[in-house]
Each structure stands twice: as C-alpha cells, then as structure tokens.
Design an enzyme around this catalytic site. Structure first.
Site, PDB file in Angstrom:
ATOM      1  N   THR A   8      63.056   3.899  85.124  1.00  0.00           N
ATOM      2  CA  THR A   8      63.941   4.947  84.621  1.00  0.00           C
ATOM      3  C   THR A   8      64.031   4.869  83.110  1.00  0.00           C
ATOM      4  OG1 THR A   8      66.157   5.922  84.772  1.00  0.00           O
ATOM      5  CG2 THR A   8      66.053   3.524  84.816  1.00  0.00           C
ATOM      6  N   ASP A  68      65.911   8.176  92.675  1.00  0.00           N
ATOM      7  CA  ASP A  68      66.108   9.604  92.458  1.00  0.00           C
ATOM      8  C   ASP A  68      67.457   9.949  93.059  1.00  0.00           C
ATOM      9  OD1 ASP A  68      64.830  11.930  91.241  1.00  0.00           O
ATOM     10  OD2 ASP A  68      65.055  12.828  93.222  1.00  0.00           O
ATOM     11  N   TYR A 160      77.499  13.449  86.310  1.00  0.00           N
ATOM     12  CA  TYR A 160      78.552  14.279  86.896  1.00  0.00           C
ATOM     13  C   TYR A 160      79.810  13.475  87.244  1.00  0.00           C
ATOM     14  CZ  TYR A 160      74.789  17.737  87.394  1.00  0.00           C
ATOM     15  OH  TYR A 160      73.752  18.621  87.137  1.00  0.00           O
ATOM     16  N   ASP A 161      79.870  12.200  86.863  1.00  0.00           N
ATOM     17  CA  ASP A 161      81.021  11.355  87.223  1.00  0.00           C
ATOM     18  C   ASP A 161      82.373  11.974  86.860  1.00  0.00           C
ATOM     19  OD1 ASP A 161      79.573   9.378  88.468  1.00  0.00           O
ATOM     20  OD2 ASP A 161      79.499   8.036  86.738  1.00  0.00           O
TER      21      ASP A 161
HETATM   22  P1  IMP Z   1      67.207  11.691  88.128  1.00  0.00           P
HETATM   23  O1  IMP Z   1      67.264  10.811  86.925  1.00  0.00           O
HETATM   24  O2  IMP Z   1      66.047  12.616  88.189  1.00  0.00           O
HETATM   25  O3  IMP Z   1      67.419  10.898  89.392  1.00  0.00           O
HETATM   26  O4  IMP Z   1      68.449  12.692  87.979  1.00  0.00           O
HETATM   27  C1  IMP Z   1      69.694  12.342  88.386  1.00  0.00           C
HETATM   28  C2  IMP Z   1      70.685  13.448  88.044  1.00  0.00           C
HETATM   29  O5  IMP Z   1      71.858  13.217  88.819  1.00  0.00           O
HETATM   30  C3  IMP Z   1      71.140  13.418  86.590  1.00  0.00           C
HETATM   31  O6  IMP Z   1      71.625  14.669  86.186  1.00  0.00           O
HETATM   32  C4  IMP Z   1      72.277  12.428  86.647  1.00  0.00           C
HETATM   33  O7  IMP Z   1      73.180  12.613  85.593  1.00  0.00           O
HETATM   34  C5  IMP Z   1      72.899  12.715  88.008  1.00  0.00           C
HETATM   35  N1  IMP Z   1      73.372  11.440  88.578  1.00  0.00           N
HETATM   36  C6  IMP Z   1      72.632  10.486  89.194  1.00  0.00           C
HETATM   37  N2  IMP Z   1      73.397   9.430  89.508  1.00  0.00           N
HETATM   38  C7  IMP Z   1      74.622   9.714  89.056  1.00  0.00           C
HETATM   39  C8  IMP Z   1      75.827   8.967  89.073  1.00  0.00           C
HETATM   40  O8  IMP Z   1      75.915   7.816  89.504  1.00  0.00           O
HETATM   41  N3  IMP Z   1      76.885   9.594  88.531  1.00  0.00           N
HETATM   42  C9  IMP Z   1      76.827  10.845  88.010  1.00  0.00           C
HETATM   43  N4  IMP Z   1      75.721  11.576  87.944  1.00  0.00           N
HETATM   44  C10 IMP Z   1      74.618  11.002  88.481  1.00  0.00           C
END
Ligand code: IMP
Length: 208
Positions: A8, A68, A160-161
């Site tokens: 990541t 993801d 989105y926390d």
């Molecule tokens: P990824 O990096 O493609 O998995 O995207 C994840 C999306 O979901 C991003 O917009 C993150 O901000 C949101 N997201 C993933 N995990 C969390 C979390 O633990 N809290 C709040 N938002 C999250």
C-alpha cells in the site's frame, strides 16, 4: 527474520497493520524501487486485493500483504464499495462530504466497512485454517457495521472514519487506535491470518 511487505502507498493502512501484526517484520513499499500502479479492475474487494498482492510479490520478491477496502452504504445500493477511493477527486474530506450530500434526507443510514486481505508469496499448506487459499493467495475478509452520521466528527483514523458511527454513537474517527482495531473491518480480517503468518513465516510471536 523474513519480512512481509505491505502493498500500500497509504501510510494510515501501514500504521494500522503495524499495530495489528505485532511481531511480524513489515516492510513498506518505500523500501523498493517504484512500481507501476496496479489496475484495480476486479469487481470485488477480494479480486482487487489478489491483484495487488500478486503484483507486489512479483515486484519485491517478498511475501506481500495487500488490502482492498471501502465503504458500502445500504441506501446507495452498496456504493461507493470498490470505488471508495475513486468516489470523488481530491481528499478524503472531499469524498466523505460528497457522500454526506448523497445521504441528505435519507432515513436509512446503515453501512458497513469491508476489508479483503490477500497474501501472496507464502506456500499453500494443507490445514484447517479458517481462511481460504485462492489464485495463489491466502485470503481473508472482515466487516464492521455502523451508520452514516449527519455530519463529520473526530480527527483520528482516515478516509470515511469521521462520518461512520459505531455502536456507542461515536464515529470511527473519535475512537482511539486500539478501540478502532478491536472492531474494525481491518481488525476482523487480520485475526484469521495470524495463524497462517505464524506457521508459514515462522516468526510470529505477538498476540491480538
Ligand atoms: P483502497 O486503498 O483502494 O483499498 O481504497 C480504500 C478506500 O476506502 C479509501 O477511500 C479509504 O479512505 C477508504 N477506507 C479504507 N479503509 C478505511 C478505514 O479504515 N477507515 C475509513 N476509510 C477507509
């Protein structure tokens, strides 16, 4: 000691895995030459996690853990889902404000965070582990159920926390890191992979 690379570029996710996997030596993507972004074109979280884990394992030569994750909102037919990171251009704040806009006057505020973890580069073994082995990866999924708030609250966490409230009415961004890990989608998805890491990396000594 063998290292597990966390696939990541999101520093918040890496920090969370450092807390969730004590005793495992984690490497960050910044320790390796840059790689082309992985096209996350699978229809679901598991598929995208597998794509990222395989690509990063092949780039680094290390076992790779990819996550993801995203937010599924019942009143929006589970959107933004796999598109959570691409839901709006700009910052996390831009994305959650857009979501609050879409949810204006919506009485059904049920939502869940989902997290799929895929680990590539570890052998498959015959076991009764509670997680599956698919397409060359160990895979685990976790969920956290809650509600979309009317307005943002709190400054901890990320994404989105600030607009996702849990049982006691606080948002995820008002929880301490330890409180978040105990209930979060990422915490739930991590629990079953600990046994796999312990036996296949042979180094795990922490507890959760
Ligand atoms: P990824 O990096 O493609 O998995 O995207 C994840 C999306 O979901 C991003 O917009 C993150 O901000 C949101 N997201 C993933 N995990 C969390 C979390 O633990 N809290 C709040 N938002 C999250």
């Amino acid at each position: 000691m063998k290292k597990l690379v966390v696939a990541t570029g999101n520093a918040h996710k890496l920090d969370e895995y450092r807390a969730l996997l004590p005793g495992i030596q984690l490497a960050s993507m910044s320790e390796f030459p840059p790689m082309e972004p992985v096209e996350e074109d699978a229809p679901d979280f598991i598929g995208n996690a597998i794509l990222k884990a395989l690509a990063v394992h092949s780039h680094t030569g290390l076992a790779a853990l990819a996550d993801d994750s995203g937010l599924e909102v019942e009143a929006l037919n589970q959107r933004p889902g796999v598109f959570s990171a691409r839901y709006a251009a700009g910052t996390d704040r831009d994305r959650y404000l857009k979501l609050l806009g879409e949810m204006e006057n919506q009485p059904n505020r049920l939502a869940r965070f989902a997290c799929a973890i895929a680990i590539a580069g570890l052998p498959e073994k015959n076991s009764d582990d509670s997680i599956i082995y698919r397409d060359g990866c160990w895979v685990s999924v976790g969920y956290c159920y809650g509600q979309i708030t009317e307005e943002p609250n709190g400054t901890n966490g990320f994404g989105y926390d600030p607009i996702f409230s849990v049982n006691d009415g606080r948002t995820m961004a008002q929880l301490t890191a330890a409180e978040k890990h105990a209930i979060s989608h990422r915490g739930q998805a991590t629990k079953p992979i600990i046994n796999v890491l312990r036996s296949l990396m042979g180094v795990y000594s922490g507890s959760i």
